[in-house]
Scaffold this motif. Structure first.
Motif, PDB file in Angstrom:
ATOM      1  N   LYS A 193      21.436  40.056  64.519  1.00 36.34           N
ATOM      2  CA  LYS A 193      19.995  40.201  64.288  1.00 36.34           C
ATOM      3  C   LYS A 193      19.218  39.954  65.580  1.00 36.34           C
ATOM      4  CE  LYS A 193      18.220  38.711  60.369  1.00 36.34           C
ATOM      5  NZ  LYS A 193      17.932  39.946  59.618  1.00 36.34           N
ATOM      6  N   LYS A 237      17.034  42.860  67.752  1.00 28.64           N
ATOM      7  CA  LYS A 237      15.642  42.627  68.160  1.00 28.64           C
ATOM      8  C   LYS A 237      15.497  42.844  69.661  1.00 28.64           C
ATOM      9  CE  LYS A 237      14.329  39.426  64.469  1.00 28.64           C
ATOM     10  NZ  LYS A 237      13.953  38.029  64.129  1.00 28.64           N
ATOM     11  N   LYS A 295      15.680  46.639  70.394  1.00 29.58           N
ATOM     12  CA  LYS A 295      14.430  47.317  70.035  1.00 29.58           C
ATOM     13  C   LYS A 295      13.336  46.999  71.051  1.00 29.58           C
ATOM     14  CE  LYS A 295      11.771  48.532  65.940  1.00 29.58           C
ATOM     15  NZ  LYS A 295      10.453  48.556  66.549  1.00 29.58           N
ATOM     16  N   ARG A 296      13.275  45.756  71.485  1.00 28.11           N
ATOM     17  CA  ARG A 296      12.276  45.360  72.477  1.00 28.11           C
ATOM     18  C   ARG A 296      12.472  46.099  73.793  1.00 28.11           C
ATOM     19  NH1 ARG A 296      11.558  39.752  75.758  1.00 28.11           N
ATOM     20  NH2 ARG A 296      12.998  40.907  77.083  1.00 28.11           N
ATOM     21  N   ASP A 353      15.519  48.608  63.983  1.00 30.60           N
ATOM     22  CA  ASP A 353      16.411  47.455  63.891  1.00 30.60           C
ATOM     23  C   ASP A 353      17.263  47.602  62.637  1.00 30.60           C
ATOM     24  OD1 ASP A 353      17.647  45.037  63.584  1.00 30.60           O
ATOM     25  OD2 ASP A 353      15.837  43.816  63.727  1.00 30.60           O
ATOM     26  N   ARG A 408      17.423  44.555  60.104  1.00 33.13           N
ATOM     27  CA  ARG A 408      16.178  43.923  59.662  1.00 33.13           C
ATOM     28  C   ARG A 408      16.176  43.543  58.185  1.00 33.13           C
ATOM     29  NH1 ARG A 408      15.793  49.211  59.621  1.00 33.13           N
ATOM     30  NH2 ARG A 408      14.564  50.339  58.050  1.00 33.13           N
TER      31      ARG A 408
END
Length: 203
Positions: free
Chosen positions: A78, A82, A85-86, A93, A96
């Motif tokens: 997880k 993140k 994606k950032r 994600d 998610r």
């Protein structure tokens, strides 16, 4: 895909401030997940589906990994997604919607009575060390004390029926103890008769 894993490790140190142990565990978990994805011919992180993550965790469960290890692997995934994606490496994600398992609700496996008897029979009570180890195991088994509580016991804390326990926060409680554990303690103490020790009050 390996490059993103390496960049993830740098991110954990520089921005998340993770300890070395946590960093190594997270990177190792993501490495195992990457190896699993390779067996499925997944070539980009953007191709990862939620089901891939579920299947990966299911394999760990089938291999009898501890619940805490499985929960940590999911948490690592997880945090990793993140990060991806950032950084713009994935459009969404995939982790998610997955909820971290509530490890404290999982019931651990326990020893059978036969397995417990086998464990209790391992120390040799004819030696001082064996008598001590048998007394330790019998007391833990009979009373359910924490190891730290057992280590803090004094001789005066034990009688024929109860153990006086000093637990967390200095709280005291009386815990029932079985005849077999009392007998094992008495047998061990017989080895200590005549010993010159400044710690004789300690059990």
């Amino acid at each position: 895909m390996q490059q993103e894993v390496e960049e993830f490790g740098i991110y954990l140190v520089s921005e998340k401030g993770f300890s070395l142990n946590t960093l190594e565990a997270y990177v190792r978990d993501i490495g195992h997940f990457l190896d699993f994805l390779k067996t499925l011919a997944v070539e980009r992180w953007g191709e990862v589906e939620e089901q891939h993550i579920v299947d990966f965790l299911a394999i760990k469960k089938d291999k009898k990994y501890a619940a805490a290890s499985i929960a940590r692997a999911l948490m690592a995934i997880k945090v990793f997604f993140k990060f991806l994606k950032r950084e713009g490496n994935v459009a969404r994600d995939s982790s998610r919607l997955l909820v971290t398992p509530k490890v404290w609700q999982l019931i651990p496996d326990v020893l059978s009575p036969e397995e417990m008897e086998c464990l209790l029979d391992q120390p040799d009570p004819s030696t001082q060390r064996g008598a001590r180890d048998r007394a330790i195991l019998e007391t833990l088994y009979a009373s359910g004390l924490r190891v730290s509580e057992l280590c803090g016991l004094k001789i005066e804390d034990v009688d024929d029926l109860y153990v006086q326990v000093r637990g967390k926060g200095g709280k005291e409680r009386r815990v029932p103890i079985g005849k077999q554990a009392v007998a094992a303690i008495d047998h061990y103490l017989a080895f200590r008769d005549g010993e010159a020790s400044g710690r004789r009050e300690a059990l």
